[in-house]
Write an enzyme that holds these catalytic residues in place. Structure first.
Site, PDB file in Angstrom:
ATOM      1  N   ASN A 248      39.800  40.243  40.908  1.00 53.17           N
ATOM      2  CA  ASN A 248      41.073  39.737  41.411  1.00 53.17           C
ATOM      3  C   ASN A 248      42.124  40.769  41.023  1.00 53.17           C
ATOM      4  O   ASN A 248      42.537  40.825  39.875  1.00 53.17           O
ATOM      5  CB  ASN A 248      41.391  38.370  40.783  1.00 53.17           C
ATOM      6  CG  ASN A 248      42.776  37.864  41.153  1.00 53.17           C
ATOM      7  OD1 ASN A 248      43.407  38.394  42.076  1.00 53.17           O
ATOM      8  ND2 ASN A 248      43.252  36.849  40.439  1.00 53.17           N
TER       9      ASN A 248
ATOM     10  N   LYS B 272      45.153  40.970  41.849  1.00 53.22           N
ATOM     11  CA  LYS B 272      46.515  40.404  41.736  1.00 53.22           C
ATOM     12  C   LYS B 272      47.527  41.320  42.448  1.00 53.22           C
ATOM     13  O   LYS B 272      47.171  41.941  43.443  1.00 53.22           O
ATOM     14  CB  LYS B 272      46.876  40.186  40.267  1.00 53.22           C
ATOM     15  CG  LYS B 272      45.793  39.431  39.502  1.00 53.22           C
ATOM     16  CD  LYS B 272      46.266  38.885  38.201  1.00 53.22           C
ATOM     17  CE  LYS B 272      45.112  38.282  37.445  1.00 53.22           C
ATOM     18  NZ  LYS B 272      45.516  37.469  36.328  1.00 53.22           N
TER      19      LYS B 272
ATOM     20  N   HIS C  18      44.390  29.682  42.481  1.00 53.12           N
ATOM     21  CA  HIS C  18      44.504  30.414  41.207  1.00 53.12           C
ATOM     22  C   HIS C  18      45.659  29.813  40.404  1.00 53.12           C
ATOM     23  O   HIS C  18      46.668  29.386  40.970  1.00 53.12           O
ATOM     24  CB  HIS C  18      44.765  31.902  41.480  1.00 53.12           C
ATOM     25  CG  HIS C  18      44.604  32.740  40.253  1.00 53.12           C
ATOM     26  ND1 HIS C  18      45.588  32.832  39.299  1.00 53.12           N
ATOM     27  CD2 HIS C  18      43.578  33.505  39.805  1.00 53.12           C
ATOM     28  CE1 HIS C  18      45.167  33.617  38.321  1.00 53.12           C
ATOM     29  NE2 HIS C  18      43.944  34.046  38.605  1.00 53.12           N
TER      30      HIS C  18
ATOM     31  N   GLU D 258      47.933  31.079  38.772  1.00 53.64           N
ATOM     32  CA  GLU D 258      49.241  31.714  38.991  1.00 53.64           C
ATOM     33  C   GLU D 258      49.913  31.153  40.241  1.00 53.64           C
ATOM     34  O   GLU D 258      51.137  30.994  40.277  1.00 53.64           O
ATOM     35  CB  GLU D 258      49.063  33.241  39.078  1.00 53.64           C
ATOM     36  CG  GLU D 258      48.742  33.826  37.704  1.00 53.64           C
ATOM     37  CD  GLU D 258      47.925  35.113  37.721  1.00 53.64           C
ATOM     38  OE1 GLU D 258      47.816  35.763  38.771  1.00 53.64           O
ATOM     39  OE2 GLU D 258      47.385  35.447  36.646  1.00 53.64           O
TER      40      GLU D 258
ATOM     41  N   GLU E 196      38.519  28.784  35.292  1.00 48.72           N
ATOM     42  CA  GLU E 196      39.386  29.743  34.621  1.00 48.72           C
ATOM     43  C   GLU E 196      40.340  29.019  33.668  1.00 48.72           C
ATOM     44  O   GLU E 196      41.403  28.540  34.101  1.00 48.72           O
ATOM     45  CB  GLU E 196      40.215  30.515  35.648  1.00 48.72           C
ATOM     46  CG  GLU E 196      39.390  31.343  36.599  1.00 48.72           C
ATOM     47  CD  GLU E 196      40.171  32.548  37.091  1.00 48.72           C
ATOM     48  OE1 GLU E 196      39.692  33.663  36.885  1.00 48.72           O
ATOM     49  OE2 GLU E 196      41.265  32.375  37.648  1.00 48.72           O
TER      50      GLU E 196
ATOM     51  N   GLY F 173      44.334  36.836  31.278  1.00 48.95           N
ATOM     52  CA  GLY F 173      45.245  37.940  30.968  1.00 48.95           C
ATOM     53  C   GLY F 173      45.706  37.966  29.521  1.00 48.95           C
ATOM     54  O   GLY F 173      46.635  38.698  29.175  1.00 48.95           O
TER      55      GLY F 173
ATOM     56  N   SER G  39      39.718  36.891  30.940  1.00 48.78           N
ATOM     57  CA  SER G  39      39.493  38.023  30.032  1.00 48.78           C
ATOM     58  C   SER G  39      38.015  38.416  29.938  1.00 48.78           C
ATOM     59  O   SER G  39      37.541  38.834  28.882  1.00 48.78           O
ATOM     60  CB  SER G  39      40.072  37.732  28.644  1.00 48.78           C
ATOM     61  OG  SER G  39      41.472  37.542  28.732  1.00 48.78           O
TER      62      SER G  39
HETATM   63  C1  PEP Z   1      42.146  36.113  36.835  1.00 41.02           C
HETATM   64  O1  PEP Z   1      43.280  36.394  37.115  1.00 41.02           O
HETATM   65  O2  PEP Z   1      41.479  35.464  37.636  1.00 41.02           O
HETATM   66  C2  PEP Z   1      41.597  36.569  35.554  1.00 41.02           C
HETATM   67  C3  PEP Z   1      40.490  36.032  35.135  1.00 41.02           C
HETATM   68  O3  PEP Z   1      42.311  37.534  34.884  1.00 41.02           O
HETATM   69  P1  PEP Z   1      41.857  38.300  33.550  1.00 41.02           P
HETATM   70  O4  PEP Z   1      40.432  38.742  33.749  1.00 41.02           O
HETATM   71  O5  PEP Z   1      42.793  39.461  33.444  1.00 41.02           O
HETATM   72  O6  PEP Z   1      41.978  37.336  32.421  1.00 41.02           O
END
Ligand code: PEP
Length: 250
Positions: free
Chosen positions: A10, A12, A95, A97, A167, A173, A213
């Site tokens: 992803n 972003k 997501h 976000e 998630e 992040g 992460s």
């Molecule tokens: C994401 O945005 O879906 C995500 C898992 O980000 P990160 O791997 O940076 O935690």
């Protein structure tokens, strides 16, 4: 039933079109793994160049978002048929976000899931709890609510082809990963819920990713868990590390 692993990046709101092409070239030799589906979910402006750049490789392209109507006066939006025509195969829906910053609620996400499926896209449907929800012990209640609402009216056959990404918001992040056991517990809970709403065959077929992460250092342990069928990867998808995640299951 053996489910095929799916590792999706992803990106972003990162990578200009020229940066995107450079990243695709850098990753090309690193993401070859015939046993895994590899997907780059990229910003809308990168879709066309990235679709062209991955032609002939094992990589498919996903969108990070889409709107619920096919066309019309919705300035700034992109429809599912537009994505399909551009060569997109997957679309991230829900997501955290987008739920948080853009106030996308479950009714809207349910409409997106249905529209994506009707157009021939595979949704990567995201769910996950906040730190407060985890600490107060309501993680699974919350996720059950999200999934039930987001999949309302979606048939078992369509759910079999779906990807669900668990998630935990506190792990996105932040560098804080859920332990492999924590991630497995929730992914299994999601699979049990799918069996409850639909049936065992559907639960057995649906692919459930972990995201939060995930990186070259922790991917192998997470991917070894029986109910974790892949990863949705943010930060680590923007560098060579992504190749190590794709090959972590080997
Ligand atoms: C994401 O945005 O879906 C995500 C898992 O980000 P990160 O791997 O940076 O935690």
């Amino acid at each position: 039933m053996a489910r095929r692993k799916i590792i999706a990046g992803n990106w972003k709101m990162n990578m200009t079109p020229s940066q995107a092409l450079a990243l695709v070239e850098e990753l090309k030799p690193l993401v070859v793994n015939p046993d895994v589906d590899v997907v780059y979910c990229v910003p809308a402006i990168d879709i066309v160049p990235v679709v062209n750049a991955v032609k002939g490789t094992n990589v498919e392209v996903g969108a990070e978002n889409m709107y619920i109507e096919d066309k019309g006066a919705y300035t700034g939006e992109i429809s599912a048929p537009m994505l399909v025509d551009a060569g997109v195969k997957y679309v991230i829906i829900g997501h955290s976000e987008r739920r948080d910053y853009f106030k996308e609620d479950d009714a809207f996400l349910n409409a997106k899931v249905k529209k994506a499926i009707a157009a021939g896209l595979t949704p990567i449907l995201c769910c996950g709890e906040s730190l407060e929800q985890r600490e107060t012990g309501v993680t699974m209640d919350w996720i059950r609510l999200q999934i039930k609402s987001d999949l309302a009216g979606v048939s078992a056959d369509d759910v079999k082809n779906l990807v669900i990404a668990y998630e935990p918001i506190w792990a996105i992040g932040t560098g804080k990963t859920a332990t492999a056991d924590q991630a497995q517990e929730v992914c299994k809970g999601i699979r049990d819920l799918i069996a409850e709403i639909y049936d065992e065959a559907t639960a057995d077929a649906v692919r459930i990713q972990y995201g939060g992460s995930m990186n070259a250092g922790n991917a192998a342990e997470l991917l070894a868990k029986p109910d974790i069928d892949g990863g949705l990867i943010g930060g680590a998808s923007l560098k060579a590390d992504f190749g190590k995640v794709v090959n972590a299951g080997k």
